[in-house]
Scaffold this motif. Structure first.
Motif, short mmCIF file in Angstrom:
data_model
loop_
_atom_site.label_atom_id
_atom_site.label_comp_id
_atom_site.label_asym_id
_atom_site.label_seq_id
_atom_site.Cartn_x
_atom_site.Cartn_y
_atom_site.Cartn_z
N TYR A 1 -5.22 -20.18 19.32
CA TYR A 1 -5.05 -21.46 20.01
C TYR A 1 -4.05 -22.35 19.28
CZ TYR A 1 -6.33 -25.48 22.87
OH TYR A 1 -6.29 -26.56 23.73
N HIS B 1 3.79 -24.06 22.49
CA HIS B 1 3.94 -24.93 23.66
C HIS B 1 4.84 -26.13 23.33
CE1 HIS B 1 2.80 -26.65 27.56
NE2 HIS B 1 2.84 -27.82 26.94
N VAL B 2 4.61 -26.72 22.16
CA VAL B 2 5.42 -27.88 21.76
C VAL B 2 6.89 -27.47 21.68
CG1 VAL B 2 5.89 -29.50 19.88
CG2 VAL B 2 3.52 -29.07 20.59
N ARG C 1 -1.39 -35.92 21.01
CA ARG C 1 0.01 -35.54 21.24
C ARG C 1 0.24 -35.17 22.71
NH1 ARG C 1 4.64 -33.93 18.30
NH2 ARG C 1 3.73 -34.84 16.44
N GLU D 1 2.45 -33.37 24.36
CA GLU D 1 2.67 -31.97 24.77
C GLU D 1 1.35 -31.21 24.81
OE1 GLU D 1 4.22 -33.19 21.99
OE2 GLU D 1 6.40 -32.90 22.17
N LEU D 2 0.42 -31.57 23.93
CA LEU D 2 -0.83 -30.82 23.88
C LEU D 2 -1.78 -31.25 25.00
CD1 LEU D 2 -1.50 -30.47 20.06
CD2 LEU D 2 -0.16 -29.04 21.59
N GLU E 1 -0.62 -31.92 27.86
CA GLU E 1 -0.04 -31.14 28.96
C GLU E 1 -0.50 -29.68 28.90
OE1 GLU E 1 4.52 -30.87 30.36
OE2 GLU E 1 4.01 -29.54 28.70
N LEU E 2 -0.50 -29.11 27.69
CA LEU E 2 -0.96 -27.72 27.53
C LEU E 2 -2.40 -27.59 28.01
CD1 LEU E 2 -0.86 -24.78 26.42
CD2 LEU E 2 -1.47 -25.69 24.18
N ASN E 3 -3.23 -28.54 27.60
CA ASN E 3 -4.64 -28.52 28.00
C ASN E 3 -4.78 -28.57 29.52
OD1 ASN E 3 -7.31 -28.51 26.67
ND2 ASN E 3 -7.62 -30.36 27.89
#
Lengths: 346, 346
Positions: free
Chosen positions: A153, A160-161, B32, B34-35, B37-39
């Protein structure tokens, strides 16, 4: 004690090379042609070789914490398989061309098959641990699986970043953004978790395992910055990959962020313009232009310095946090490895 | 006993929808951008809904084998997450455009991010089981993880065979090639493993679990053939996807293999010529042409008949092999489900 770390790594790497074959199903037992091909593709990257730093660290850690290599072997192999799974998907996501001197998997068979092959390899990461669950015992096996999931994870978060920056054409990263990305993308799975997992195999306490994280993360960051540095300033013959690949791929390295921070507006937008170009449109002159500026503005030296600082920080915490490791060649090797990662040439 | 299987499925689906949220980390706790968004992307497909047939089957099986839904819930959720992981990667590999009425993930954010999101979801498959390992006990948790790994490898094998045909433009499949591919790609993870995993949660013996495979595999095959049939002959309003998508994607369905087997050389090569065209170049007239031929040559009826035969075979073996299931609404529901999968319209 002085340790010849290169020869230690070579010895561990040879051990992994010989052991990992026991974890690969033999193609000869497979009848259907397509499945023979799948099997071959699943082990393609693994059999191309590699430094095997992650499994090596895991074995060293296991012995240093009072365990043995045999018990830690499944965890070591699972880390190497994880690395190979990550490479298959990352090479596609980064648009890379070559891996270990040969075409990337998605270049060999197309992205559709390559992604699926990567998925198959990832399942084998856990299979390696389950194969030896009797020897490990259920509790340790479950702990190792949990480490693998946390590590996955975190790695996906870092990835992803980084890909978000690429896909969205963002070039406004601060140093901390880079550290966050690189820590997640690399530090955890390259340094921190291999050492943690070795310690788990040896039966170290949860408290000792948490202490590893404190120095494992800066250690891994130092490794990644040196990796980025070698990609731009290394000796191609020793490094084994084309120099400047990260510029071709548009990577936001510490050097690039340092460079952009130090440029006036017009030069900055010129650099961003070059970095934004698709890989296929970038010329050698583009790479030379960016590299020249990085040299001129001290960006390469800056990154080298930061990598040294991080390795020193890691070593300092290591000395404080590793009293549960027994003194001996394995502990010495880990100590030397922290220096080695920032001095290596490949 | 007559069972209203649609309402049973609806009730299980609602239960899964409410439970699955406990397994998704809240985006609000993530700082953050981007995270976050990932989630969100990781749960995108899951929250679009779905029939939840796999977790539903797992819960029914657990209760039928004398266990309870609560203990089986982590296994059920992990099956649903696995399905959603598979969809993310398959949609890219198949070149699909839409999923559950919205754009596919790789169409939303590009393939690079989508593949990485899928990897993140796959790690959560195992996380769901580990989260409840105290309630399950270590032995059952490890058994369930092993099932998940076997299921992954089989699914990837089926997927490899199918994509190989597409990438290599092969159209010489025999009926057995289709059955092999569909069995691996779908039967195991859609029918066989959900029932096995429910039984494991209930503490069924290894011998009983092996008996499930004998009817679970033909049951799953019947499901897949009906799925392919609906894709070409279903009612678009009820089916919820465009009719003929498999022709646009060039899929080697049982209907296509039947059709090619029954055509003389010139018509056969005309059909292959149409099927080979890239998706973007295929017209509605192309789809209508193939569909018309399939109707004329009885290919649609042939597939429908085969799916019925497989479901009947599954039911016959089910009656012989399920004496360890207690009689009651759950066993009746599973029995009805075998008929339902070939009569469903969506």
């Amino acid at each position: 004690m002085a340790v010849d770390i290169k020869s230690v790594l070579k010895q561990k790497s040879a051990l992994i090379d010989s052991e990992i074959k026991n974890y690969l199903p033999a193609t000869s037992s497979i009848i259907r042609l397509e499945l023979k091909e799948l099997n071959d593709l699943m082990w393609e990257y693994t059999l191309r070789g590699g430094k095997r730093i992650r499994p090596g660290l895991c074995l060293l850690s296991a012995v240093a914490y009072g365990g043995d290599e045999k018990t830690a072997m499944p965890a070591a192999i699972s880390l190497e398989l994880f690395h190979n799974f990550v490479l298959v998907h990352d090479d596609f996501e980064d648009g890379s061309d070559e891996r270990r001197g040969k075409p990337c998997l998605h270049k060999m068979v197309g992205p559709e098959l390559a992604i699926n092959v990567g998925d198959g390899v990832y399942a084998k990461v856990f299979e390696a641990i389950l194969l030896k669950k009797e020897e490990l015992g259920s509790e340790k096996a479950l702990k190792l699986i949990k480490e693998m999931l946390d590590l996955t994870y975190r790695t996906m978060q870092g990835q992803h970043v980084e890909i978000s920056w690429m896909v969205k054409n963002k070039f406004d990263q601060k140093f901390d953004d880079y550290y966050f990305m690189a820590e997640h993308k690399t530090s955890w799975y390259t340094a921190c978790y291999p050492i943690r997992m070795g310690a788990i195999c040896a039966g170290a306490s949860d408290e000792e395992i948490e202490k590893i994280t404190e120095w494992g993360v800066p250690f891994g960051l130092a490794f990644q910055i040196q990796d980025d540095w070698l990609n731009l300033a290394g000796d191609e013959a020793k490094y084994g990959k084309e120099i400047g690949g990260d510029i071709l791929e548009g990577k936001r390295t510490l050097m690039l962020i340092h460079l952009l921070n130090g440029l006036e507006a017009s030069e900055k937008s010129r650099v961003i313009g070059v970095m934004k170009k698709p890989r296929a449109q970038k010329t050698q002159a583009d790479v030379d232009y960016i590299l020249g500026l990085m040299r001129e503005k001290g960006s390469l030296d800056y990154a080298k310095e930061k990598s040294k600082e991080l390795a020193e920080k890691a070593k300092e915490i290591f000395e404080r946090n590793s009293s549960a490791m027994r003194e001996g060649p394995e502990k010495d090797a880990i100590r030397s490895l922290i220096d080695y990662v920032i001095n290596r040439e490949a």
